[in-house]
Motif scaffolding. Structure first.
Motif, PDB file in Angstrom:
ATOM      1  N   GLY A   9      -9.515   3.744   7.924  1.00 46.89           N
ATOM      2  CA  GLY A   9     -10.483   3.671   7.021  1.00 46.89           C
ATOM      3  C   GLY A   9     -11.148   3.055   6.718  1.00 46.89           C
ATOM      4  N   ASN A  10     -10.725   2.327   5.437  1.00 49.19           N
ATOM      5  CA  ASN A  10     -11.325   0.910   4.022  1.00 49.19           C
ATOM      6  C   ASN A  10     -11.245  -0.173   4.988  1.00 49.19           C
ATOM      7  OD1 ASN A  10     -12.707   3.224   2.927  1.00 49.19           O
ATOM      8  ND2 ASN A  10     -11.123   2.336   1.161  1.00 49.19           N
ATOM      9  N   ILE A  11      -9.911  -1.142   4.666  1.00 48.82           N
ATOM     10  CA  ILE A  11      -9.655  -1.778   5.502  1.00 48.82           C
ATOM     11  C   ILE A  11      -9.419  -2.113   7.180  1.00 48.82           C
ATOM     12  CG2 ILE A  11      -7.319  -3.295   6.179  1.00 48.82           C
ATOM     13  CD1 ILE A  11      -8.870  -4.044   3.126  1.00 48.82           C
ATOM     14  N   GLY A  12      -8.918  -1.131   7.926  1.00 50.43           N
ATOM     15  CA  GLY A  12      -9.736  -0.741   9.683  1.00 50.43           C
ATOM     16  C   GLY A  12     -11.101  -1.136   9.726  1.00 50.43           C
ATOM     17  N   LYS A  94       5.861   4.509   9.547  1.00 51.54           N
ATOM     18  CA  LYS A  94       6.381   5.245  10.624  1.00 51.54           C
ATOM     19  C   LYS A  94       6.968   6.598  11.269  1.00 51.54           C
ATOM     20  CE  LYS A  94       8.207   7.801   6.147  1.00 51.54           C
ATOM     21  NZ  LYS A  94       6.848   8.071   5.593  1.00 51.54           N
ATOM     22  N   ASP A  95       5.442   6.475  10.728  1.00 52.11           N
ATOM     23  CA  ASP A  95       4.946   7.710  11.264  1.00 52.11           C
ATOM     24  C   ASP A  95       4.729   7.226  12.430  1.00 52.11           C
ATOM     25  OD1 ASP A  95       5.749   9.274   9.225  1.00 52.11           O
ATOM     26  OD2 ASP A  95       3.726   9.516   7.716  1.00 52.11           O
ATOM     27  N   ILE A  96       3.362   6.073  13.074  1.00 50.52           N
ATOM     28  CA  ILE A  96       2.936   5.932  13.408  1.00 50.52           C
ATOM     29  C   ILE A  96       3.571   5.332  14.871  1.00 50.52           C
ATOM     30  CG2 ILE A  96       0.248   5.808  13.133  1.00 50.52           C
ATOM     31  CD1 ILE A  96       0.883   2.790  12.366  1.00 50.52           C
ATOM     32  N   CYS A 122      -1.446  -5.009   9.260  1.00 47.66           N
ATOM     33  CA  CYS A 122      -2.180  -5.421   8.286  1.00 47.66           C
ATOM     34  C   CYS A 122      -2.329  -5.075   6.475  1.00 47.66           C
ATOM     35  CB  CYS A 122      -3.904  -5.479   8.734  1.00 47.66           C
ATOM     36  SG  CYS A 122      -3.380  -6.955  10.175  1.00 47.66           S
ATOM     37  N   GLU A 123      -1.170  -4.875   6.413  1.00 48.75           N
ATOM     38  CA  GLU A 123      -0.624  -3.537   5.228  1.00 48.75           C
ATOM     39  C   GLU A 123      -0.337  -4.791   4.176  1.00 48.75           C
ATOM     40  OE1 GLU A 123      -1.527  -0.600   6.032  1.00 48.75           O
ATOM     41  OE2 GLU A 123      -0.820  -1.048   8.523  1.00 48.75           O
ATOM     42  N   ASN A 124      -0.520  -3.854   2.186  1.00 49.57           N
ATOM     43  CA  ASN A 124       0.118  -5.109   1.400  1.00 49.57           C
ATOM     44  C   ASN A 124       1.652  -4.975   1.093  1.00 49.57           C
ATOM     45  OD1 ASN A 124      -2.441  -6.297   0.296  1.00 49.57           O
ATOM     46  ND2 ASN A 124      -3.076  -4.846  -0.844  1.00 49.57           N
ATOM     47  N   ASP A 160      -6.566  -9.883   3.052  1.00 46.69           N
ATOM     48  CA  ASP A 160      -7.173  -9.690   2.175  1.00 46.69           C
ATOM     49  C   ASP A 160      -8.169  -9.909   2.164  1.00 46.69           C
ATOM     50  OD1 ASP A 160      -7.238 -10.029  -0.945  1.00 46.69           O
ATOM     51  OD2 ASP A 160      -7.033 -12.039  -1.243  1.00 46.69           O
ATOM     52  N   ARG A 161      -8.829  -8.524   1.521  1.00 53.91           N
ATOM     53  CA  ARG A 161     -10.529  -7.980   1.363  1.00 53.91           C
ATOM     54  C   ARG A 161     -10.302  -7.243   0.426  1.00 53.91           C
ATOM     55  NH1 ARG A 161     -14.955  -7.989   5.602  1.00 53.91           N
ATOM     56  NH2 ARG A 161     -15.734 -10.089   4.730  1.00 53.91           N
ATOM     57  N   ILE A 162     -11.089  -7.024  -1.105  1.00 52.27           N
ATOM     58  CA  ILE A 162     -10.890  -5.916  -1.292  1.00 52.27           C
ATOM     59  C   ILE A 162     -11.655  -5.037  -1.165  1.00 52.27           C
ATOM     60  CG2 ILE A 162     -11.893  -4.440  -3.581  1.00 52.27           C
ATOM     61  CD1 ILE A 162     -10.263  -7.363  -5.305  1.00 52.27           C
ATOM     62  N   VAL A 163     -11.490  -4.073  -0.347  1.00 52.16           N
ATOM     63  CA  VAL A 163     -12.854  -1.967  -0.034  1.00 52.16           C
ATOM     64  C   VAL A 163     -13.062  -1.597  -0.629  1.00 52.16           C
ATOM     65  CG1 VAL A 163     -12.901  -1.783   1.478  1.00 52.16           C
ATOM     66  CG2 VAL A 163     -11.820  -3.828   2.536  1.00 52.16           C
ATOM     67  N   PRO A 164     -13.546  -1.193  -1.963  1.00 51.85           N
ATOM     68  CA  PRO A 164     -12.833   0.233  -2.762  1.00 51.85           C
ATOM     69  C   PRO A 164     -13.444   1.153  -1.786  1.00 51.85           C
ATOM     70  CG  PRO A 164     -15.196  -0.752  -2.874  1.00 51.85           C
ATOM     71  CD  PRO A 164     -14.913  -1.378  -1.752  1.00 51.85           C
TER      72      PRO A 164
HETATM   73  N1  LIG Z   1      -8.392  -1.762   0.075  1.00 50.34           N
HETATM   74  C1  LIG Z   1      -8.151  -2.933  -0.211  1.00 50.34           C
HETATM   75  O1  LIG Z   1      -8.633  -3.315  -0.754  1.00 50.34           O
HETATM   76  C2  LIG Z   1      -6.671  -3.587   0.859  1.00 50.34           C
HETATM   77  C3  LIG Z   1      -5.863  -2.301   1.315  1.00 50.34           C
HETATM   78  N2  LIG Z   1      -4.905  -3.280   2.164  1.00 50.34           N
HETATM   79  C4  LIG Z   1      -3.736  -2.445   3.097  1.00 50.34           C
HETATM   80  O2  LIG Z   1      -4.243  -2.070   4.173  1.00 50.34           O
HETATM   81  C5  LIG Z   1      -3.725  -1.124   4.211  1.00 50.34           C
HETATM   82  C6  LIG Z   1      -4.987   0.791   4.183  1.00 50.34           C
HETATM   83  O3  LIG Z   1      -5.674   0.877   3.089  1.00 50.34           O
HETATM   84  P1  LIG Z   1      -6.949   1.514   3.206  1.00 50.34           P
HETATM   85  O4  LIG Z   1      -7.782   0.772   4.153  1.00 50.34           O
HETATM   86  O5  LIG Z   1      -7.447   0.780   2.103  1.00 50.34           O
HETATM   87  O6  LIG Z   1      -6.448   2.637   3.112  1.00 50.34           O
HETATM   88  P2  LIG Z   1      -7.794   3.385   3.504  1.00 50.34           P
HETATM   89  O7  LIG Z   1      -6.529   5.136   3.673  1.00 50.34           O
HETATM   90  O8  LIG Z   1      -8.526   3.450   3.269  1.00 50.34           O
HETATM   91  O9  LIG Z   1      -7.511   3.805   4.863  1.00 50.34           O
HETATM   92  C7  LIG Z   1      -5.888   4.493   5.724  1.00 50.34           C
HETATM   93  C8  LIG Z   1      -5.964   5.516   6.580  1.00 50.34           C
HETATM   94  O10 LIG Z   1      -4.792   5.204   7.891  1.00 50.34           O
HETATM   95  C9  LIG Z   1      -4.816   6.204   8.172  1.00 50.34           C
HETATM   96  N3  LIG Z   1      -3.431   7.102   8.095  1.00 50.34           N
HETATM   97  C10 LIG Z   1      -3.012   7.449   6.229  1.00 50.34           C
HETATM   98  N4  LIG Z   1      -1.329   7.523   6.772  1.00 50.34           N
HETATM   99  C11 LIG Z   1      -1.358   7.876   8.151  1.00 50.34           C
HETATM  100  C12 LIG Z   1      -0.525   8.615   8.613  1.00 50.34           C
HETATM  101  N5  LIG Z   1       0.768   8.778   7.800  1.00 50.34           N
HETATM  102  N6  LIG Z   1      -0.198   8.232  10.042  1.00 50.34           N
HETATM  103  C13 LIG Z   1      -1.552   8.181  10.489  1.00 50.34           C
HETATM  104  N7  LIG Z   1      -2.226   7.838  10.169  1.00 50.34           N
HETATM  105  C14 LIG Z   1      -2.613   7.401   8.552  1.00 50.34           C
HETATM  106  C15 LIG Z   1      -5.414   7.283   6.918  1.00 50.34           C
HETATM  107  O11 LIG Z   1      -6.415   8.082   7.428  1.00 50.34           O
HETATM  108  C16 LIG Z   1      -6.583   6.398   7.090  1.00 50.34           C
HETATM  109  O12 LIG Z   1      -7.658   6.371   7.845  1.00 50.34           O
HETATM  110  C17 LIG Z   1      -2.950  -0.454   3.042  1.00 50.34           C
HETATM  111  O13 LIG Z   1      -2.115  -1.070   3.693  1.00 50.34           O
HETATM  112  C18 LIG Z   1      -3.357  -1.550   1.829  1.00 50.34           C
HETATM  113  O14 LIG Z   1      -2.413  -2.128   1.361  1.00 50.34           O
HETATM  114  C19 LIG Z   1      -5.034  -4.616   1.971  1.00 50.34           C
HETATM  115  C20 LIG Z   1      -5.720  -5.647   1.105  1.00 50.34           C
HETATM  116  C21 LIG Z   1      -7.015  -4.797   0.574  1.00 50.34           C
END
Ligand SMILES: NC(=O)C1=CN([C@@H]2O[C@H](COP(=O)(O)OP(=O)(O)OC[C@H]3O[C@@H](n4cnc5c(N)ncnc54)[C@H](O)[C@@H]3O)[C@@H](O)[C@H]2O)C=CC1
Ligand SMILES: O=P(O)(O)OC[C@H]1O[C@](O)(CO)[C@@H](O)[C@@H]1O
Length: 401
Positions: A9-12, A94-96, A122-124, A160-164
């Motif tokens: 996803g976004n942060i990945g 918990k799911d992975i 790498c989660e908040n 920490d990085r904002i990814v909308p």
């Molecule tokens: N987007 C941001 O600006 C920031 C996000 N974070 C943290 O990074 C983490 C991810 O956030 P984002 O990348 O923004 O979210 P996202 O929704 O863009 O990416 C999350 C990814 O995890 C996968 N996923 C979700 N639930 C799942 C499950 N049960 N099993 C397997 N895969 C699953 C989704 O398919 C998706 O590819 C969160 O913990 C968030 O708090 C931390 C700093 C900044």
């Protein structure tokens, strides 16, 4: 060097992938979005664009991908990796966990690979990697746990990085803010590890993690909850409203006083940090949806997260908390219909009452002064935004303090 990253996803894709790839890792994304995984497999690279004036961009290469349910391939990848990272959301860890446990067992079976493995969530949130470890260990046999204790580490981290939310023609492309910070405590690392370029390895994580959580995350979600009630759709709109901007700043002055007290940051430097974070929220080069930053209100309102924890700590220390109280009361009105936690929260309030939700979910007991103040603030917000709030006005006796 091989890295396995859960969550494309976004942060990945926007943060962890580029950092690992830049350090020479082959990054293998494990994800559940089949079309994204197929794209990553086919192309082996993707573009990242910086949300700055010039829209600078670069390519992340040396990338592979596996579908999350191809367990055989995923566990093999973990068995051969130096590092495993996740960015799936704290509640999805918990799911992975079972797949990660199988990967570790496969790696350690017959002492096949006793090289150190670092697994970093790498989660908040506070203590994410250790939470993941607990879930993973629940799926492992005792003999493997003992071996894993010596060869597998789960250092907590701050990212920490904002990814909308993304809306790009190329589904792999990702737009990110230029700023980023990844902090890992050295004490959590084992063996002779390769440092990740750009990661800040520190002696103690807490000051960095809490400064970020109670400033970036508290401030950002406050802007979202205040802005939601006002009827805005983006954080940029909310932050350009002088009153909301001042209220967000007020929240950050309150958490700032707490952080300065707890960690001895120099007030003038912390004020600069606050200004920098306010600037990041305002970034005009992207449009960050309020519903993204406000998402999962039950998690954000939980006792150890960005709103209630600093409010309770500040209250105990006799510091000002009125802006934090207002942010909490506003969060309790977030009722976006596509957010399952928002729907659950509103259903709980309807079924059990606001006071019960504050006591049971926020863990602020009825006799605690903040409990009554949140209800009073909630009533004020309801009077101010009758069309945005659906709860009934609740009478409350505020405990003397
Ligand atoms: N987007 C941001 O600006 C920031 C996000 N974070 C943290 O990074 C983490 C991810 O956030 P984002 O990348 O923004 O979210 P996202 O929704 O863009 O990416 C999350 C990814 O995890 C996968 N996923 C979700 N639930 C799942 C499950 N049960 N099993 C397997 N895969 C699953 C989704 O398919 C998706 O590819 C969160 O913990 C968030 O708090 C931390 C700093 C900044
Ligand atoms: O809402 P979550 O899942 O905690 O993550 C998003 C938050 O993290 C941030 O990227 C800050 O690191 C902000 O964009 C937002 O407040």
């Amino acid at each position: 060097m091989r890295a396995v990253h859960f969550g494309a996803g976004n942060i990945g894709r926007g943060f962890i992938g580029p950092m690992l790839s830049d350090s020479g890792y082959n990054v293998c994304f494990v994800g559940r979005n089949k079309s994204k995984i197929a794209q990553l497999q086919k192309r082996g690279q993707y573009p990242v664009t910086l949300a700055n004036k010039n829209r600078d961009s670069f390519i992340v290469d040396n990338v592979t991908a596996i579908n999350l349910n191809d367990t055989e391939d995923v566990t093999r990848a973990i068995a051969e990796a130096e590092i495993v990272t996740t960015a799936v959301g704290i509640s999805a860890l918990k799911d992975i966990a079972e797949t990660i446990a199988q990967g570790i067992e496969r790696r350690l079976e017959n002492s096949r690979n006793l090289n150190p493995l670092h697994i970093i969530a790498c989660e908040n949130g506070i203590g994410s990697s250790q939470k993941l470890k607990k879930s993973v260990y629940r799926h492992m046999k005792q003999s493997f746990k003992e071996l894993a204790d010596r060869n597998v580490a789960f250092p907590n981290a701050m990212v920490d990085r904002i990814v909308p939310m993304q809306k790009n023609t190329d589904s792999l492309e990702i737009l990110v803010e230029p700023f980023s910070e990844w902090v890992i405590p050295r004490s959590g690392m084992i063996g002779n590890y390769n440092e990740i370029k750009g990661v800040h390895y520190v002696d103690s994580l807490a000051p960095y993690l809490e400064r970020k959580l109670y400033t970036v995350n508290t401030g950002h979600c406050s802007a979202a909850y205040f802005g939601y009630l006002e009827g805005y759709t983006s954080i940029q709109e909310a932050m350009s409203d002088p009153e909301i901007r001042a209220r967000v700043h007020g929240v950050l002055k309150e958490t700032g006083a707490l952080l300065v007290h707890l960690y001895g940051f120099k007030p003038i430097e912390h004020d600069r940090y606050i200004e920098k974070m306010m600037e990041r929220f305002t970034n005009p080069n992207f449009n960050d949806k309020i519903t993204r930053v406000a998402r999962s209100p039950l998690r954000k309102l939980s006792p150890n997260d960005r709103l209630v924890k600093p409010a309770m700590l500040a209250h105990e220390l006799g510091f000002e908390t009125s802006h934090l109280v207002s942010a909490i009361a506003s969060a309790l009105y977030f009722d976006h219909e596509k957010d399952p936690e928002a729907l659950q929260l509103q259903a709980d309030i309807r079924n059990h009452g606001l006071s019960e939700v504050i006591a049971a979910q926020l863990k602020i007991p009825t006799e605690h002064p903040l409990h009554g103040r949140i209800i009073l603030e909630s009533n004020k917000l309801r009077a101010r935004y009758p069309h945005r709030t659906r709860m009934k006005t609740i009478s409350v006796k505020v405990p003397y303090f």
